[in-house]
Design an enzyme around this catalytic site. Structure first.
Site, PDB file in Angstrom:
ATOM      1  N   SER A 174      68.838 -58.203  58.739  1.00  0.00           N
ATOM      2  CA  SER A 174      67.541 -58.743  59.151  1.00  0.00           C
ATOM      3  C   SER A 174      66.893 -59.420  57.955  1.00  0.00           C
ATOM      4  O   SER A 174      67.227 -59.103  56.804  1.00  0.00           O
ATOM      5  CB  SER A 174      66.639 -57.589  59.613  1.00  0.00           C
ATOM      6  OG  SER A 174      65.282 -58.000  59.718  1.00  0.00           O
ATOM      7  N   TYR A 187      62.725 -49.019  59.620  1.00  0.00           N
ATOM      8  CA  TYR A 187      63.561 -50.184  59.928  1.00  0.00           C
ATOM      9  C   TYR A 187      63.882 -50.987  58.660  1.00  0.00           C
ATOM     10  O   TYR A 187      65.038 -51.314  58.382  1.00  0.00           O
ATOM     11  CB  TYR A 187      62.841 -51.060  60.957  1.00  0.00           C
ATOM     12  CG  TYR A 187      63.629 -52.241  61.448  1.00  0.00           C
ATOM     13  CD1 TYR A 187      64.557 -52.093  62.481  1.00  0.00           C
ATOM     14  CD2 TYR A 187      63.462 -53.496  60.892  1.00  0.00           C
ATOM     15  CE1 TYR A 187      65.286 -53.178  62.938  1.00  0.00           C
ATOM     16  CE2 TYR A 187      64.192 -54.591  61.348  1.00  0.00           C
ATOM     17  CZ  TYR A 187      65.098 -54.427  62.375  1.00  0.00           C
ATOM     18  OH  TYR A 187      65.820 -55.504  62.816  1.00  0.00           O
TER      19      TYR A 187
HETATM   20  C1  BGC Z   1      63.150 -57.453  64.013  1.00  0.00           C
HETATM   21  C2  BGC Z   1      62.231 -58.221  64.935  1.00  0.00           C
HETATM   22  C3  BGC Z   1      61.320 -59.134  64.141  1.00  0.00           C
HETATM   23  C4  BGC Z   1      62.106 -59.971  63.147  1.00  0.00           C
HETATM   24  C5  BGC Z   1      61.199 -60.777  62.246  1.00  0.00           C
HETATM   25  C6  BGC Z   1      63.874 -58.443  63.126  1.00  0.00           C
HETATM   26  O1  BGC Z   1      64.782 -57.787  62.313  1.00  0.00           O
HETATM   27  O2  BGC Z   1      64.059 -56.672  64.783  1.00  0.00           O
HETATM   28  O3  BGC Z   1      61.457 -57.315  65.707  1.00  0.00           O
HETATM   29  O4  BGC Z   1      60.640 -60.001  65.023  1.00  0.00           O
HETATM   30  O5  BGC Z   1      62.914 -59.131  62.360  1.00  0.00           O
HETATM   31  O6  BGC Z   1      60.136 -60.039  61.747  1.00  0.00           O
END
Ligand code: BGC
Length: 289
Positions: A174, A187
């Site tokens: 991410s 996360y």
């Molecule tokens: C998340 C999303 C988020 C994006 C940008 C991703 O890794 O799962 O929920 O919109 O990152 O912030």
């Protein structure tokens, strides 16, 4: 003295629906496992790999009907596809999933570690259970699946008419492997962990011709971030974070995954590829600083 004027960014650009560009059969004869593939980005990747000619195992945790729907779609362009239910954070379930894949498809050439969850809370309200579950799926799940894949890649080695590499691992990380994210510390910590997990595995297995990389999506239109795009007001707020001024679509990630898994990307190793419309460019500095 010249003054640099930066025009305020426009938010009236249209969303782009990408043309269905034909992906060549870059992955013909290869066997791929995509985790968390019954929805969102995983679904897009599974279908893109099938379009590129791979046989695909569609892993999912819950949602049999959605998984079968991905299988149907992928089968239209690929010979062997099936769905397999497993919790990627459980060692025995991961090992059983790989045993079945080796039985049914013979081997694995491509692992896409995609399964991931969010369980958001302000830091002082976050429960240990929220922390543990997110780390278990997003980080331990990547470890368990990558370990089984590397075992098979090392056992089998390079098969030159299939691929120059003995195997490819793509971690779906991410932008939050580098962008801190208040309210989502579990996360962000898991994705920061994925970055060094990926790079450390990459360093270790490179001599076996096993390629390991990450794709780091920005905001992609999926169920996981629905509140960020499903009202016009939320969408306008979201666009402030995206210099390219459109949300990403799962196809944006699928195409990159198919290419990255292919021999066209054979010299790409140990790298995070950001597919984020510029989200990591600190858009707050567009007209400031
Ligand atoms: C998340 C999303 C988020 C994006 C940008 C991703 O890794 O799962 O929920 O919109 O990152 O912030």
């Amino acid at each position: 003295m010249t003054t640099l004027t930066i025009e305020p960014s426009t938010t009236s650009l249209p969303d782009v629906v990408m043309p269905a560009c034909p992906i060549q059969k870059l992955l013909k004869g290869q066997k791929a496992l995509v985790t968390g593939a019954n929805s969102g980005i995983g679904r897009g990747i599974a279908i893109a790999l099938a379009h590129a000619g791979a046989d695909v195992v569609v892993n999912y945790y819950s949602g049999d009907a959605a998984a079968e729907e991905v299988v149907e779609e992928a089968r239209r362009c690929s010979s062997r596809v099936y769905a397999h239910q497993a919790d990627v954070s459980q060692e025995d379930q991961v090992q059983e999933m790989f045993r079945r894949m080796l039985d049914e498809l013979g081997t694995i050439d491509i692992l896409v570690n995609n399964a991931g969850i969010q369980s958001d809370a302000l830091f002082d309200r976050m429960t240990l259970d929220q922390w543990n579950r997110v780390l278990a799926v997003n980080l331990t799940g990547h470890f368990l699946c990558a370990r089984e894949a590397v075992r098979e890649f090392k056992r089998r080695g390079v098969v030159p008419y299939v691929s120059c590499a003995a195997g490819k691992i793509i971690c779906v990380s991410s932008v939050h492997e580098v962008i801190p994210w208040a309210g989502h510390v579990n996360y962000a910590a898991s994705k920061g962990g994925v970055m060094l997990l990926m790079k450390s595995i990459a360093q270790e297995v490179a001599p076996y011709r096993i390629r390991v990389n990450s794709i780091c999506p920005g905001a992609i239109r999926t169920p996981i971030n629905r509140p960020a795009w499903d009202t016009p007001e939320a969408y306008q707020e979201l666009l402030k974070l995206i210099p390219y001024k459109r949300i990403g679509e799962v196809d944006d990630i699928g195409r990159v995954a198919a290419w990255l898994a292919s021999d066209q990307a054979d010299y790409i190793h140990g790298t995070s590829i950001f597919v984020d419309g510029g989200m990591t460019l600190y858009p707050g500095f567009e007209a400031g600083g």
